[in-house]
Structure formats: C-alpha cells, structure tokens
Design an enzyme around this catalytic site. Structure first.
Site, PDB file in Angstrom:
ATOM      1  N   GLY A  53     -33.569 -19.645 -13.225  1.00  0.00           N
ATOM      2  CA  GLY A  53     -34.496 -20.347 -14.113  1.00  0.00           C
ATOM      3  C   GLY A  53     -35.842 -19.704 -14.376  1.00  0.00           C
ATOM      4  O   GLY A  53     -36.744 -20.370 -14.885  1.00  0.00           O
ATOM      5  N   TRP A  55     -36.658 -17.427 -16.616  1.00  0.00           N
ATOM      6  CA  TRP A  55     -36.946 -17.349 -18.060  1.00  0.00           C
ATOM      7  C   TRP A  55     -37.298 -18.750 -18.590  1.00  0.00           C
ATOM      8  O   TRP A  55     -38.176 -18.904 -19.430  1.00  0.00           O
ATOM      9  CB  TRP A  55     -35.742 -16.769 -18.833  1.00  0.00           C
ATOM     10  CG  TRP A  55     -35.669 -15.268 -18.760  1.00  0.00           C
ATOM     11  CD1 TRP A  55     -36.122 -14.481 -17.753  1.00  0.00           C
ATOM     12  CD2 TRP A  55     -35.116 -14.380 -19.745  1.00  0.00           C
ATOM     13  NE1 TRP A  55     -35.880 -13.165 -18.042  1.00  0.00           N
ATOM     14  CE2 TRP A  55     -35.255 -13.076 -19.247  1.00  0.00           C
ATOM     15  CE3 TRP A  55     -34.500 -14.559 -20.982  1.00  0.00           C
ATOM     16  CZ2 TRP A  55     -34.819 -11.949 -19.962  1.00  0.00           C
ATOM     17  CZ3 TRP A  55     -34.052 -13.447 -21.687  1.00  0.00           C
ATOM     18  CH2 TRP A  55     -34.220 -12.162 -21.186  1.00  0.00           C
ATOM     19  N   ASP A  75     -26.349 -22.840 -17.977  1.00  0.00           N
ATOM     20  CA  ASP A  75     -25.762 -21.854 -17.050  1.00  0.00           C
ATOM     21  C   ASP A  75     -24.497 -22.432 -16.433  1.00  0.00           C
ATOM     22  O   ASP A  75     -24.326 -23.647 -16.364  1.00  0.00           O
ATOM     23  CB  ASP A  75     -26.748 -21.477 -15.934  1.00  0.00           C
ATOM     24  CG  ASP A  75     -26.409 -20.120 -15.308  1.00  0.00           C
ATOM     25  OD1 ASP A  75     -27.081 -19.128 -15.651  1.00  0.00           O
ATOM     26  OD2 ASP A  75     -25.460 -20.039 -14.497  1.00  0.00           O
ATOM     27  N   ASP A  91     -20.065 -23.182 -19.322  1.00  0.00           N
ATOM     28  CA  ASP A  91     -19.738 -21.797 -19.673  1.00  0.00           C
ATOM     29  C   ASP A  91     -20.036 -21.599 -21.158  1.00  0.00           C
ATOM     30  O   ASP A  91     -19.464 -22.299 -22.003  1.00  0.00           O
ATOM     31  CB  ASP A  91     -18.247 -21.602 -19.367  1.00  0.00           C
ATOM     32  CG  ASP A  91     -17.772 -20.198 -19.649  1.00  0.00           C
ATOM     33  OD1 ASP A  91     -18.482 -19.444 -20.348  1.00  0.00           O
ATOM     34  OD2 ASP A  91     -16.677 -19.855 -19.183  1.00  0.00           O
ATOM     35  N   ASP A 116     -29.916 -14.007 -21.029  1.00  0.00           N
ATOM     36  CA  ASP A 116     -30.031 -12.964 -19.999  1.00  0.00           C
ATOM     37  C   ASP A 116     -28.718 -12.903 -19.206  1.00  0.00           C
ATOM     38  O   ASP A 116     -28.696 -12.522 -18.051  1.00  0.00           O
ATOM     39  CB  ASP A 116     -31.210 -13.337 -19.077  1.00  0.00           C
ATOM     40  CG  ASP A 116     -31.568 -12.234 -18.094  1.00  0.00           C
ATOM     41  OD1 ASP A 116     -31.269 -11.063 -18.382  1.00  0.00           O
ATOM     42  OD2 ASP A 116     -32.136 -12.546 -17.034  1.00  0.00           O
ATOM     43  N   LYS A 156     -29.524  -9.789 -23.354  1.00  0.00           N
ATOM     44  CA  LYS A 156     -29.252  -8.625 -22.513  1.00  0.00           C
ATOM     45  C   LYS A 156     -28.053  -7.882 -23.084  1.00  0.00           C
ATOM     46  O   LYS A 156     -27.092  -8.481 -23.549  1.00  0.00           O
ATOM     47  CB  LYS A 156     -28.934  -9.097 -21.091  1.00  0.00           C
ATOM     48  CG  LYS A 156     -28.928  -7.937 -20.109  1.00  0.00           C
ATOM     49  CD  LYS A 156     -28.256  -8.220 -18.802  1.00  0.00           C
ATOM     50  CE  LYS A 156     -28.715  -9.337 -17.954  1.00  0.00           C
ATOM     51  NZ  LYS A 156     -29.722  -9.007 -16.958  1.00  0.00           N
TER      52      LYS A 156
HETATM   53  N1  SAM Z   1     -32.611 -15.316 -16.773  1.00  0.00           N
HETATM   54  C1  SAM Z   1     -32.305 -15.854 -15.471  1.00  0.00           C
HETATM   55  C2  SAM Z   1     -33.605 -16.090 -14.749  1.00  0.00           C
HETATM   56  O1  SAM Z   1     -34.602 -15.595 -15.224  1.00  0.00           O
HETATM   57  O2  SAM Z   1     -33.607 -16.773 -13.733  1.00  0.00           O
HETATM   58  C3  SAM Z   1     -31.403 -14.927 -14.687  1.00  0.00           C
HETATM   59  C4  SAM Z   1     -30.021 -14.880 -15.258  1.00  0.00           C
HETATM   60  S1  SAM Z   1     -28.864 -14.115 -14.184  1.00  0.00           S
HETATM   61  C5  SAM Z   1     -29.247 -12.424 -14.383  1.00  0.00           C
HETATM   62  C6  SAM Z   1     -27.361 -14.219 -15.087  1.00  0.00           C
HETATM   63  C7  SAM Z   1     -26.809 -15.624 -15.178  1.00  0.00           C
HETATM   64  O3  SAM Z   1     -25.748 -15.597 -16.125  1.00  0.00           O
HETATM   65  C8  SAM Z   1     -26.197 -16.159 -13.884  1.00  0.00           C
HETATM   66  O4  SAM Z   1     -26.925 -17.270 -13.444  1.00  0.00           O
HETATM   67  C9  SAM Z   1     -24.781 -16.564 -14.289  1.00  0.00           C
HETATM   68  O5  SAM Z   1     -24.355 -17.782 -13.716  1.00  0.00           O
HETATM   69  C10 SAM Z   1     -24.917 -16.698 -15.795  1.00  0.00           C
HETATM   70  N2  SAM Z   1     -23.656 -16.599 -16.519  1.00  0.00           N
HETATM   71  C11 SAM Z   1     -22.757 -15.592 -16.475  1.00  0.00           C
HETATM   72  N3  SAM Z   1     -21.712 -15.875 -17.274  1.00  0.00           N
HETATM   73  C12 SAM Z   1     -21.964 -17.083 -17.852  1.00  0.00           C
HETATM   74  C13 SAM Z   1     -21.262 -17.903 -18.769  1.00  0.00           C
HETATM   75  N4  SAM Z   1     -20.078 -17.528 -19.266  1.00  0.00           N
HETATM   76  N5  SAM Z   1     -21.808 -19.078 -19.150  1.00  0.00           N
HETATM   77  C14 SAM Z   1     -23.003 -19.477 -18.633  1.00  0.00           C
HETATM   78  N6  SAM Z   1     -23.721 -18.738 -17.767  1.00  0.00           N
HETATM   79  C15 SAM Z   1     -23.212 -17.558 -17.365  1.00  0.00           C
END
Ligand code: SAM
EC number: 2.1.1.205
Length: 305
Positions: A53, A55, A75, A91, A116, A156
C-alpha cells in the site's frame, strides 16, 4: 536475515521505514511524479496491484489530503486500511474484479490509473516477461473503462525482448508514451515504468473487457514492429541524480555521527503467501533442500529391464 542486514543493503528500504511508507516503492512513484507531475489536478485515482500500500499512501496524501480525493486500491492480497482509500481484494486479470473496479467510477471517470503489479518471478525471463505483460494489459483494459479523456496511466513494465509490442499497443491509446526509470528502481532490475499521458482512444473504440487488447485492429501504423516505422519510446531517468543510488550500500548513520536506531516496518503484510513457510520454519518443520553433493552415493536411474 538479521534485523539490520536489509537496512545496510538497501537505503530506500531503510528510508521508507523511517518516513512511514509501507514499502520502498513509494519513492518510485514520488520520483515519477517529480518528473511528470502525475498528481496535478487529480482527484480520482486507481491503484492496481496495490499491496502492501505505499503507492496508495502516496496517492491518499497527494490527492486525498483535502478529503476530496478518491482512491480505489486493488490487490490479490489483503491490505491494512488507509484513510480515503477504498479497497478491493481480487485478481485484476479476472472479469469480476475488473467489473467491481469499473462500478466505482460509473459516471465519474478517474484522472489517473497506476499499476505496480509484478508476478511472482520464476527466473525464466521469457515467462516472467510474458506474465508481466499480461498484468499490464489487464491494467490497460481496466484503464480504458475508467480513465477520462486526457487521463494518465502509469504501469510497471519489464524491458524485455518484446517490450516494443507493448509500447506500440500503449501508443494506440495515449498521445504520449515514455519509459521511465526512477533512481530508486535498481539498475540491475529490468523493471521500468511506462508513463502514458493524454488518454485518447482511437475513434470508434468501445472498451470491451472480454476482448484482448493486442488484436492489432486499431490504427495499423502504430503496430509496425520492424523497420524504420518501429515505435521507439523515449527513455527517461528520474529522481535527483544527487539522491541515493539504489544499487549502492550506504553507512547506517546516514546523517553522519548519529547512532543508528532500528525501525520496524511501517505495516507488515497482513497474510503474505509465505506465512505458512515462516511458521513451519519457526517450528523447524520446513523441508530442507537436498543438494546433489549431500547425497552419499551418486545414483543413476535405470529403467527396469
Ligand atoms: N505498489 C505497491 C506498494 O507500493 O506497496 C507494491 C506492489 S508489489 C511490487 C506487487 C503486487 O502485485 C503484489 O502485492 C501482488 O499481490 C500484486 N499482484 C500480482 N498479480 C496480481 C493480480 N493478478 N491481481 C492483483 N494484484 C496482483
């Protein structure tokens, strides 16, 4: 890993804890904003793949400060609540999640969509890049439903072999597409951010969640991948060059002289996927990897005669 080893290794990890950010990623969004003024005039935003969280924290502080801002965070994982942030657990590649997000913006489109998202990397580069591209396209598909004309999309991106295909796809929908690498993103990582400004879908485009966006049916000029007409997007590095370098190690007493004090993480993940492994490890029940050199006799499997 000891309590300070990660602090020693990664200055942004340490600074995030000291400044109350849930993750070091906060600096990436802040540095992108410094370069592109992403939050100017923004009152409604979507944060895709938001956990834990940081961002959303940045967004809620920058656009929700006066109570007028509206942030929707999504997420797969549960996330601790944040003021002014509506959360959806799901998802983003699933139709049901996309529909839930879109419902929040009925009649009142968003100014900014950020993503992200990162898959659990396998180390097989082609597979990781493919999965990352799928996340980006799912995010773009949601953006086409909720963004206002002129709106901005930041996601990203892995700068892999086929990244040009993604750039050309993004250029179909935005008047400006850049690839940006904030200083807090490690040089050693292929991660960068596609900064897409001026949402301007092709004439006649009807957002359709059931339709993959890479269908090449809009504006064929943008989809030329080879030769002189190939899309080449500008590459921008951002974040003050005199700010910390994420690939370097810094002394723990950054201010010089003052004694280092350990700061715990601002908000540990609520139920991370690795939780079960941690519990097993604490109980000494986690299966240990068996390396070939540990096997007493080298065995050659043979088929029964
Ligand atoms: N931007 C976040 C922050 O600042 O705290 C960090 C994000 S972290 C690098 C990547 C996130 O992408 C993870 O929490 C993961 O659960 C989520 N994620 C990956 N695939 C996903 C999907 N298909 N749907 C939703 N979230 C997903």
């Amino acid at each position: 890993m000891g309590r300070t080893s990660k602090d020693k290794r990664d200055v942004y990890y340490r600074l995030a804890k000291e400044n109350g950010w849930r993750a070091r990623s906060a600096f990436k969004l802040l540095q992108l904003d410094k370069e592109f003024q992403l939050f100017q005039g923004v009152t409604r935003a979507v944060d895709l793949c938001a956990a834990p969280g940081s961002w959303s924290q940045v967004l809620s502080q920058k656009i929700g400060g006066q109570g007028s801002g509206h942030v929707v965070a999504v997420d797969l994982q549960a996330m601790a609540p944040l003021p002014g942030v509506v959360q959806i657990q799901g998802d983003i590649t699933q139709l049901s999640t996309a529909k839930e997000i879109i419902q929040h913006f009925k009649g009142c489109p968003a100014d900014l969509v950020v993503c992200d998202g990162a898959p659990d990397v396998t180390g097989l580069h082609d597979v990781d890049e493919y999965m990352q591209a799928q996340l980006l396209l799912a995010a773009l598909n949601i953006a086409t439903h909720v963004l206002k004309p002129g709106g901005c999309f930041v996601a990203k991106i892995f700068r892999g072999r086929d990244v040009t295909l993604l750039y050309s796809q993004l250029r179909v929908f935005f008047s400006s597409v850049l690839c940006a690498k904030p200083r807090s993103s490690r040089n050693s990582s292929i991660e960068a951010f596609a900064v897409c400004q001026g949402y301007d879908p092709p004439e006649g485009f009807i957002p359709d969640l059931s339709k993959p966006l890479l269908d090449h049916s809009y504006d064929p000029d943008f989809n030329q991948l080879d030769g002189p007409t190939r899309i080449i997007v500008p590459f921008v590095t951002c974040g003050d060059l005199s700010s910390y370098d994420s690939d370097r190690s810094y002394p723990l007493d950054l201010e010089g002289g003052s004694e280092y004090k350990y700061t715990p993480p601002t908000q540990p993940p609520i139920s991370p996927p690795y939780q079960e492994a941690c519990t097993l490890k604490k109980k000494g029940q986690l299966a240990k990897e068996i390396r070939p050199q540990d096997c007493p006799i080298s065995r050659v499997d043979t088929f029964p005669q």
